[in-house]
Design an enzyme around this catalytic site. Sequence first.
Site, PDB file in Angstrom:
ATOM      1  N   GLY B 203       0.817  -0.945  -0.038  1.00  0.00           N
ATOM      2  CA  GLY B 203       0.023   0.112  -0.013  1.00  0.00           C
ATOM      3  C   GLY B 203       0.778   1.167   0.088  1.00  0.00           C
ATOM      4  O   GLY B 203       1.928   1.348  -0.620  1.00  0.00           O
ATOM      5  N   SER B 204       0.408   2.113   0.736  1.00  0.00           N
ATOM      6  CA  SER B 204       1.001   3.531   0.677  1.00  0.00           C
ATOM      7  C   SER B 204       2.446   3.467   1.119  1.00  0.00           C
ATOM      8  O   SER B 204       3.027   4.390   1.114  1.00  0.00           O
ATOM      9  CB  SER B 204       0.018   4.681   1.228  1.00  0.00           C
ATOM     10  OG  SER B 204      -1.040   4.860   0.371  1.00  0.00           O
TER      11      SER B 204
END
Lengths: 429, 466
Positions: B203-204
């Site tokens: 993810g981020s």
Amino acid sequence: MTGRAEAILITIAATIAGAGVAIVSHATTGAITIDALAAFITHLAAFTGVLVAVRWWAPSATRLLLGPVALITAVGSIEVFRIDPDLGRLQRWWLILGATIAMAVLWVLRHRGLEVLRRFRYLFLAGAIGLLLLPLAPSGWPLGGATVSGSRLWVRLHLGERSLSFQPGEGAKLLLVVFLASYLADNWRGLAAMPRSLGPLRMPEPRQLLPVLIAFGVSLLVLVYQRDLGASLMLFMVFILMLFVATARPTYLVAGGLLAVGGALGSAAAFDHVAVRVSSWLHPFADFAGSGYQVAQGLFALSYSGVLGSGLGQGLPYLIPAAATDYIFVAVVEEMGLATGLAMLAAYCLVVAIGFGIALRAADSFRALLAAGLTITLAVQTILIVGGVIRLLPLTGITLPFASYGGSSLLSNMAIIALLARVSHEERA
Amino acid sequence: MKQALRPVAYALLGMIGFSAIWLTGVQLRAGSDYREDPRNIRAARAPADTARGRVITADGVIVAEDDPAGGRRYPLGDRYAHIVGYDAAAGRRGVELTRFAAMRSRDDGSIQSWLLARFGADLGPPDVHLTLIDAVQEAAVAALGSQTGAVVAIDPRTGAVVAYASSPGFDPNDVVTGLVDPTDDAAQDRLLDRAGNRLLPPGSTFKVIVASAALRSGITSQTVFDDASEYVPPGGIAIHNAGGGDCITGSTITLEDALVVSCNVVFARLAVDLGARAVVSAAERSWFNRDLPWETGAAESLIPGADSLDADTAALAQSGLGERDVRATPLLMAVIAAALGNDGLAMAPYVVDSVVAPDGEILDVTAPATLDRMFPASVVDDLLTMMEQVVERGTGRSGGVPGVRIAGKTGTAEGSDGPHAWFIAVGPIEAPTIAVAVLVERGGSGGAVAAPVASAVISTWLAYES
């Protein structure tokens, strides 16, 4: 060394035998049995008997011989008892009998000495050949051959219900050495003369080579008919080395070596059991469950010994096939350690060195050859079987002198000791 | 005729002597091979072989030891299940497997050990000392609680792993007693070491790597980008921000603010603008697509090759957000965070500090070793400054520790049964001593779920260290 020191050494060896058996019985059954006392008394009585016989009938003999022999016998008998207490108890009787034989030999020779042996040389030769052929007698006869683990080198004497087995080859080796010593003492000059040449090699008259060929023939015969690689190799090496000692001609070593190599290659090609011995020597783990099993188990046992061993009763020496006979050395090393193994080899070195010392000081060439031949027999046997079980050489099934279980072996080796003592006594005869 | 006696005597004596040398050689050279051979049943009986040393944490807590009643026991139950593992009839796992031989008594009956003992060495079973700190490990396990996930905490200066937790866990004592069968399908989820072997989209948190590629290309933290509500990569579907609208009020946004609020539109477009080669090489410098050496074995974190991303702009845009086919283990994410705390230089992670004999002799010690330069020193300060703002005023506010400057980055990766929450952090920024990666599977947002776990671990570490 004084006579008292020899008596002390014998007592120490007997104490070791008794203490060892005590430890074994305590480790395996939890109690110290009467076996310990019996082992002590047997060893003390047997070797004291020989000692006294030497004092009476060969008083000038060396006082060095009995100590190391008693030590080897004690260590071996402990491990035999450890592997199988019943065999250990039987071995005590064999020891008594062996000591009796040694005393008998000394008694027989007490007046007229070794000259007696010389006079009956061809009787000895005939006896040796007869003994070698005996196992081939049909099993049904009262004195018949028997096949044990693929080799026909046993004779079974049937006494009604009971039977008594022995290996006549052990007696034959002794008689052959006596014959050879006597024969070579009279003929060594002819054998040493090298009037012909073959390339760089000096050659004797071809007919002089006949004994070498006979030696080779007898060995091959033993190999073919009795499938006994160890005895065959031992007999051949003893012949060749005695020839070399008598003549000091390297030609015999070269010729013997060539014959041995040719015989080895030929027999490896011709006989499965020889080829199998070689392959299980080179690759014991290739056929672990089959032909390599014994060699591999021996190596496993060695790997668990360490310097001081697993301790008596703490190892698993009985996993090795023929642990009490062919593999007694490995069993000793597994439970009593590398230290004991090296001590045993040192004791064998002592016996061999003393034997050659007797030969060097012997009064004449017959006695020198006799002492050398008997010592060579002990040494070659030790080297072949120790080398075999530690995978230095291909394994050949023969006994380790004085240590392995086996009546025939112990009896003939005790007789060798008596003869060596007698040669030593006659130094200044 | 006696002149040949001596040579024959010497030859025969020499052969007996050589047998003695050979016998000694068999024991020295081949003894151990034959000892270890499985067909040698003596091994099964040798009593000296069964005693084994203890496994001890850096703060002196015994994690594994011999049970006087036989077998092994694990006084702390499931706390170290995935890293220390177990030694049971059913098999061995973890440090109990990798250091099995090292923990055995050195007295193997060999000549060497006999000599060592003569010279006063204690050949009793050696202990394995871990780098794990029980206080930190306990905090990590407690902070994870019943959530499914993993925590890895590393000292960035050395690579020493101080906490290594995976949840759900199991009690290794149950494996010893047979209550848990490690071959049972139903047990696999609990036995899985999520810290080293769970591969999920990061993810981020992956935006840190994209940002490092941007900084290398000359972009600065104050470079300005369009703040749009969506980005449609060529041939792909539209990418939106987490909240749905723009990232901040206004038409433009700096790189720093884009990281602080985790702006998807900016980073998707940035990845496309930087190009597949720059993004993939930044990831591979951070040991994606490489086999990370680790005591108990770790899965290889993954990113598709530059060529395939080059041909698929939509995939490249999503990869810039740590989605699509990007996969990472919590262990690698912790190593990446630790590299940021060590001027960009990653130290090889290790968990066994030393093997120590009962008499105190150190038999084996792990020297801290450089793994690789993951980030150029020139971009590390900018990255840490931006990541500090993430914790200070951005998505990672609950990952902070009062009074301590922490750099962090949240991640909320798409999952089929709900988003996976990530958080990576390193601090204190002045002189970093701890790096943490947290994964909570299907937990929700990284800032709300994973960041507080990291905060608890970091504050426990700081309290322990002072």
